[in-house]
Scaffold this motif. Structure first.
Motif, PDB file in Angstrom:
ATOM      1  N   THR A 229       0.831  -1.150   0.035  1.00  0.00           N
ATOM      2  CA  THR A 229      -0.096   0.012  -0.097  1.00  0.00           C
ATOM      3  C   THR A 229       0.962   1.254   0.059  1.00  0.00           C
ATOM      4  O   THR A 229       2.009   1.542   0.808  1.00  0.00           O
ATOM      5  CB  THR A 229      -0.878   0.058   1.247  1.00  0.00           C
ATOM      6  OG1 THR A 229      -1.462  -1.271   1.235  1.00  0.00           O
ATOM      7  CG2 THR A 229      -1.928   1.376   1.267  1.00  0.00           C
ATOM      8  N   PHE A 230       0.325   2.164  -1.124  1.00  0.00           N
ATOM      9  CA  PHE A 230       1.265   3.485  -1.033  1.00  0.00           C
ATOM     10  C   PHE A 230       0.406   4.505  -0.782  1.00  0.00           C
ATOM     11  O   PHE A 230      -0.543   4.683  -1.635  1.00  0.00           O
ATOM     12  CB  PHE A 230       1.837   3.397  -2.333  1.00  0.00           C
ATOM     13  CG  PHE A 230       2.977   2.403  -2.440  1.00  0.00           C
ATOM     14  CD1 PHE A 230       4.262   2.263  -1.896  1.00  0.00           C
ATOM     15  CD2 PHE A 230       2.615   1.294  -3.080  1.00  0.00           C
ATOM     16  CE1 PHE A 230       5.164   1.366  -2.059  1.00  0.00           C
ATOM     17  CE2 PHE A 230       3.637   0.025  -3.116  1.00  0.00           C
ATOM     18  CZ  PHE A 230       4.746   0.147  -2.465  1.00  0.00           C
ATOM     19  N   ALA A 231       0.560   5.342   0.023  1.00  0.00           N
ATOM     20  CA  ALA A 231      -0.665   6.502   0.493  1.00  0.00           C
ATOM     21  C   ALA A 231       0.226   7.590   0.996  1.00  0.00           C
ATOM     22  O   ALA A 231       1.464   7.377   1.362  1.00  0.00           O
ATOM     23  CB  ALA A 231      -1.490   6.066   1.308  1.00  0.00           C
ATOM     24  N   THR A 232      -0.588   8.807   1.034  1.00  0.00           N
ATOM     25  CA  THR A 232       0.145  10.211   1.608  1.00  0.00           C
ATOM     26  C   THR A 232      -0.680  10.405   2.993  1.00  0.00           C
ATOM     27  O   THR A 232      -1.742   9.815   3.140  1.00  0.00           O
ATOM     28  CB  THR A 232      -0.078  11.121   0.586  1.00  0.00           C
ATOM     29  OG1 THR A 232      -1.639  11.759   0.774  1.00  0.00           O
ATOM     30  CG2 THR A 232       0.423  11.116  -0.581  1.00  0.00           C
ATOM     31  N   LEU A 233      -0.243  11.125   3.668  1.00  0.00           N
ATOM     32  CA  LEU A 233      -0.974  11.989   4.883  1.00  0.00           C
ATOM     33  C   LEU A 233      -0.641  13.451   4.559  1.00  0.00           C
ATOM     34  O   LEU A 233       0.558  13.767   4.529  1.00  0.00           O
ATOM     35  CB  LEU A 233      -0.235  11.343   6.413  1.00  0.00           C
ATOM     36  CG  LEU A 233      -1.080  11.964   7.272  1.00  0.00           C
ATOM     37  CD1 LEU A 233      -2.441  11.681   7.418  1.00  0.00           C
ATOM     38  CD2 LEU A 233      -0.389  11.834   8.700  1.00  0.00           C
ATOM     39  N   SER A 234      -1.657  13.985   3.910  1.00  0.00           N
ATOM     40  CA  SER A 234      -1.409  15.146   3.310  1.00  0.00           C
ATOM     41  C   SER A 234      -2.464  16.270   4.177  1.00  0.00           C
ATOM     42  O   SER A 234      -3.475  16.061   4.630  1.00  0.00           O
ATOM     43  CB  SER A 234      -1.944  15.199   1.872  1.00  0.00           C
ATOM     44  OG  SER A 234      -1.038  14.163   1.257  1.00  0.00           O
ATOM     45  N   PRO A 235      -1.675  17.565   3.988  1.00  0.00           N
ATOM     46  CA  PRO A 235      -2.495  18.567   4.684  1.00  0.00           C
ATOM     47  C   PRO A 235      -3.746  19.046   3.814  1.00  0.00           C
ATOM     48  O   PRO A 235      -3.654  18.678   2.579  1.00  0.00           O
ATOM     49  CB  PRO A 235      -1.695  19.900   4.790  1.00  0.00           C
ATOM     50  CG  PRO A 235      -0.536  19.542   3.467  1.00  0.00           C
ATOM     51  CD  PRO A 235      -0.604  18.183   3.568  1.00  0.00           C
ATOM     52  N   ILE A 236      -4.722  19.763   4.156  1.00  0.00           N
ATOM     53  CA  ILE A 236      -5.572  20.347   3.116  1.00  0.00           C
ATOM     54  C   ILE A 236      -5.610  21.910   3.486  1.00  0.00           C
ATOM     55  O   ILE A 236      -6.560  22.713   4.117  1.00  0.00           O
ATOM     56  CB  ILE A 236      -7.040  19.760   3.672  1.00  0.00           C
ATOM     57  CG1 ILE A 236      -7.084  18.231   3.888  1.00  0.00           C
ATOM     58  CG2 ILE A 236      -8.112  19.902   2.724  1.00  0.00           C
ATOM     59  CD1 ILE A 236      -8.163  17.658   4.629  1.00  0.00           C
ATOM     60  N   PRO A 237      -4.663  22.700   2.916  1.00  0.00           N
ATOM     61  CA  PRO A 237      -4.273  24.098   3.140  1.00  0.00           C
ATOM     62  C   PRO A 237      -5.454  25.139   2.934  1.00  0.00           C
ATOM     63  O   PRO A 237      -5.496  26.126   3.317  1.00  0.00           O
ATOM     64  CB  PRO A 237      -2.869  24.335   2.279  1.00  0.00           C
ATOM     65  CG  PRO A 237      -3.007  23.076   1.216  1.00  0.00           C
ATOM     66  CD  PRO A 237      -3.672  21.663   1.894  1.00  0.00           C
ATOM     67  N   GLY A 238      -6.202  24.686   1.729  1.00  0.00           N
ATOM     68  CA  GLY A 238      -7.373  25.735   1.339  1.00  0.00           C
ATOM     69  C   GLY A 238      -8.681  25.567   2.002  1.00  0.00           C
ATOM     70  O   GLY A 238      -9.474  26.356   1.697  1.00  0.00           O
ATOM     71  N   PHE A 239      -8.767  24.635   2.631  1.00  0.00           N
ATOM     72  CA  PHE A 239     -10.055  24.440   3.167  1.00  0.00           C
ATOM     73  C   PHE A 239     -10.843  25.350   4.075  1.00  0.00           C
ATOM     74  O   PHE A 239     -12.001  25.648   3.771  1.00  0.00           O
ATOM     75  CB  PHE A 239     -10.006  22.899   4.025  1.00  0.00           C
ATOM     76  CG  PHE A 239     -11.502  22.541   4.622  1.00  0.00           C
ATOM     77  CD1 PHE A 239     -12.389  22.445   3.842  1.00  0.00           C
ATOM     78  CD2 PHE A 239     -11.749  22.199   6.050  1.00  0.00           C
ATOM     79  CE1 PHE A 239     -13.764  21.866   4.229  1.00  0.00           C
ATOM     80  CE2 PHE A 239     -12.886  21.807   6.452  1.00  0.00           C
ATOM     81  CZ  PHE A 239     -13.916  21.806   5.566  1.00  0.00           C
ATOM     82  N   ARG A 240     -10.298  25.788   5.039  1.00  0.00           N
ATOM     83  CA  ARG A 240     -10.622  26.907   6.053  1.00  0.00           C
ATOM     84  C   ARG A 240     -11.310  28.033   5.091  1.00  0.00           C
ATOM     85  O   ARG A 240     -12.590  28.552   5.399  1.00  0.00           O
ATOM     86  CB  ARG A 240      -9.921  27.151   7.044  1.00  0.00           C
ATOM     87  CG  ARG A 240     -10.383  28.378   7.833  1.00  0.00           C
ATOM     88  CD  ARG A 240      -9.495  28.915   9.040  1.00  0.00           C
ATOM     89  NE  ARG A 240      -9.270  28.159  10.277  1.00  0.00           N
ATOM     90  CZ  ARG A 240     -10.163  28.275  11.173  1.00  0.00           C
ATOM     91  NH1 ARG A 240     -10.789  28.735  11.253  1.00  0.00           N
ATOM     92  NH2 ARG A 240      -9.785  27.321  12.311  1.00  0.00           N
ATOM     93  N   GLY A 241     -10.524  28.453   4.184  1.00  0.00           N
ATOM     94  CA  GLY A 241     -10.826  29.697   3.360  1.00  0.00           C
ATOM     95  C   GLY A 241     -12.023  29.341   2.432  1.00  0.00           C
ATOM     96  O   GLY A 241     -12.840  30.207   2.350  1.00  0.00           O
ATOM     97  N   TRP A 242     -11.903  28.195   1.903  1.00  0.00           N
ATOM     98  CA  TRP A 242     -13.033  27.862   1.094  1.00  0.00           C
ATOM     99  C   TRP A 242     -14.378  27.629   2.113  1.00  0.00           C
ATOM    100  O   TRP A 242     -15.500  28.189   1.384  1.00  0.00           O
ATOM    101  CB  TRP A 242     -12.657  26.440   0.369  1.00  0.00           C
ATOM    102  CG  TRP A 242     -13.762  25.901  -0.510  1.00  0.00           C
ATOM    103  CD1 TRP A 242     -14.170  26.310  -1.697  1.00  0.00           C
ATOM    104  CD2 TRP A 242     -14.768  25.162   0.130  1.00  0.00           C
ATOM    105  NE1 TRP A 242     -15.362  25.660  -2.123  1.00  0.00           N
ATOM    106  CE2 TRP A 242     -15.706  24.556  -1.100  1.00  0.00           C
ATOM    107  CE3 TRP A 242     -15.231  24.224   1.192  1.00  0.00           C
ATOM    108  CZ2 TRP A 242     -16.678  23.765  -1.288  1.00  0.00           C
ATOM    109  CZ3 TRP A 242     -16.169  23.521   1.248  1.00  0.00           C
ATOM    110  CH2 TRP A 242     -17.114  23.299  -0.031  1.00  0.00           C
TER     111      TRP A 242
END
Length: 226
Positions: free
Chosen positions: A71-84
């Motif tokens: 399994t190959f995956a990321t753990l990523s931020p969601i930088p634009g979510f609050r503004g959206w």
């Protein structure tokens, strides 16, 4: 530049991955590779689609050295979510059925619930347990943001645009994935896993070319209906 953690499951939060005091796991027993820092997604490189060759090269190297990895995956931020969300909360609230609006309104003290009240309640994420209607709405909204918010056929979130453009799919949202001040500021602490299924990269890219985002069943279930 890619930083990778070798673990036995898809990671839900960034804190354990950054814990230098934690006992190192045995790489030869790992089944999952988690990419948690990819420099290509930083300012100046957004939209540059060479992540496919970069990530595939890392995956192929890891697979050659550690054949147990599946399994190959990321753990990523969601930088634009609050503004959206600050701009779209009102529209999302109108899509809730009467029962959910009532439940949410009772919690935030406004019937019908207003975007201002809901966003204020969302600030105290530590107080939102698994059954909280505010927490559920944040997860719904994050799924909408990552899976449906596009501009000119591309995801509006820069990190999503990078990974989805390189064939990943939105696999899972993680509540309190990043409880740091930065994580809370940009996404109320939410993080996301993007899954790289090497057999479906081309399929997912083709789907994105049609303006559609590849998501898991779990994320699809979080989309607001109607």
């Amino acid at each position: 530049f890619v930083e990778v953690a070798l673990v036995d499951h898809i990671s839900e939060g960034i804190v354990p991955l950054l814990d230098e005091a934690a006992a190192p796991g045995k790489a030869d027993r790992a089944t999952t590779a988690i990419f948690y820092s990819i420099s290509n997604t930083q300012d100046g490189l957004r939209g540059v689609s060479f992540g496919d060759s970069l990530i595939k090269r890392v995956v192929e190297t890891l697979q050659a050295e550690l054949p147990r990895l599946k399994t190959f995956a990321t753990l990523s931020p969601i930088p634009g979510f609050r503004g959206w969300l600050s701009k779209n909360a009102g529209a999302l609230l109108t899509r809730l059925d009467e029962k959910r609006q009532t439940e949410l309104g009772r919690v935030v003290g406004s019937l019908p619930p207003t975007a201002e009240r809901v966003l204020a309640a969302a600030e105290d994420t530590s107080a939102l347990d698994a059954r909280s209607p505010v927490r559920q709405l944040l997860l719904n909204a994050a799924a909408e943001y990552l899976g449906r918010a596009t501009a000119e056929g591309q995801p509006v979130d820069p990190v999503a645009r990078f990974h989805l453009g390189n064939g990943a799919r939105v696999e899972r949202l993680n509540w309190a994935g990043d409880p740091s001040p930065k994580g809370l500021k940009q996404s109320y602490g939410l993080m996301v896993n993007y899954l790289y299924d090497l057999k479906r990269l081309d399929k997912h890219r083709a789907l994105l070319a049609q303006g559609k985002v590849a998501v898991s069943g779990e994320v699809d279930d979080l989309f607001l209906k109607g």
